[in-house]
Design an enzyme around this catalytic site. Structure first.
Site, PDB file in Angstrom:
ATOM      1  N   CYS A 269       0.823  -1.211   0.000  1.00  0.00           N
ATOM      2  CA  CYS A 269       0.000   0.000   0.000  1.00  0.00           C
ATOM      3  C   CYS A 269       0.860   1.264   0.000  1.00  0.00           C
ATOM      4  CB  CYS A 269      -0.927   0.021   1.218  1.00  0.00           C
ATOM      5  SG  CYS A 269      -2.130  -1.319   1.244  1.00  0.00           S
ATOM      6  N   GLU A 271       2.167   2.950   2.384  1.00  0.00           N
ATOM      7  CA  GLU A 271       2.036   3.931   3.457  1.00  0.00           C
ATOM      8  C   GLU A 271       3.111   3.713   4.513  1.00  0.00           C
ATOM      9  OE1 GLU A 271      -0.447   0.638   5.375  1.00  0.00           O
ATOM     10  OE2 GLU A 271       0.338   1.227   3.434  1.00  0.00           O
TER      11      GLU A 271
END
Length: 279
Positions: A269, A271
């Site tokens: 992802c 992040e």
């Protein structure tokens, strides 16, 4: 934390969502490395983490850093009985990969696997729950890895082979019913080989497993994006990751702090900014 299984089996890695591993030092891991790592380690780390439900990012920096040598079919085969466990599956991949990677000038024997201890398809999995996939996904992984590395006999490991093997692992893991896998590959924006991996007109065989990872390039500020954008226009990938910014900043709104200066990538992802083998 987690369920009682976490404590009983020491599965603390399963409490994490994110991981990253670099292939950069794959060529320095031959022999009895003091860390216990081997050239197979980036791949087995990915498989083990994926089977625990952890999303894994990986890079392609190991390309060109280790030679592939096909095992010697004239030598007595190394017979390996695969245990009916996550560890057994992962260890089988390690043995197979190192039969091609760790040679030190010597020939390795071929590896013959005994899958008889792996529970049959449909039988219950008492730990993580769900039902067993049977040995077929693992057999297919072994066959696919062999085909990939046999084609490189006498040559250096390639960008394509690194991503292919990681993706083959993802396909094997996701076949396990309740298991899911998430991968992200990172490569150079300057590599035509890398940015074309999701072009299935050029690489039609990759349709079988290429879907198991998102692919991104490590972008540089001020670079010419046009060549990569042409691929994005066609199939939506690769994406962009600015590693320099990831290392310098925690949040882009805050001043530079260099807290992640050793970061080498991130999770699927993206992040999480991560060092190699970090969860």
């Amino acid at each position: 934390m987690g369920t009682s299984l976490t404590e009983e089996r020491g599965l603390f890695a399963a409490l994490n969502n994110c991981a990253f591993v670099s292939t950069e030092n794959i060529g320095t891991l031959e022999g009895d490395h003091p860390t216990g790592l081997s050239p197979a380690s980036p791949f087995t780390f990915t498989m083990d983490a994926s089977m625990l439900g952890v999303g894994v990012g990986f890079d392609t920096l190991g390309a060109g850093k280790i030679m592939v040598k096909r095992p010697n079919a004239k030598k007595k085969a190394q017979k390996v009985v695969i245990a009916d466990s996550r560890e057994g599956w992962v260890e089988s991949l390690e043995v197979l990969l190192n039969s091609y990677f760790v040679h030190g000038g010597k020939d390795h024997a071929t590896v013959e696997f005994d899958y008889s201890r792996i529970r049959k398809k449909g039988e219950p999995i008492r730990g993580f729950g769900g039902t067993a996939s049977g040995p077929q996904p693992l057999m297919e992984l072994h066959d696919s890895v062999r085909d990939c590395l046999n084609s490189l006999n006498g040559k250096a490991l390639t960008i394509t082979a690194i991503v292919d093997i990681m993706n083959m692992i993802g396909k094997c893991v996701i076949a396990g019913n309740v298991r899911r896998t998430a991968e992200i590959a990172f490569g150079s924006a300057e590599s035509e080989e890398y940015i074309s991996l999701k072009d299935y007109d050029k690489n039609p065989y990759r349709m079988d497993f290429g879907w198991t990872s998102n692919n991104s390039v490590f972008a540089e500020l001020g670079m010419d994006y046009s060549n990569v954008v042409s691929r994005i226009w066609k199939n939506g990938e690769p994406g962009f990751a600015w590693l320099e910014n990831m290392r310098k900043y925690g949040r882009m709104a805050d001043p530079q702090n260099d807290k992640d200066r050793r970061a080498a990538g991130g999770n699927p992802c993206l992040e999480q900014t991560l060092e190699s083998y970090e969860l």
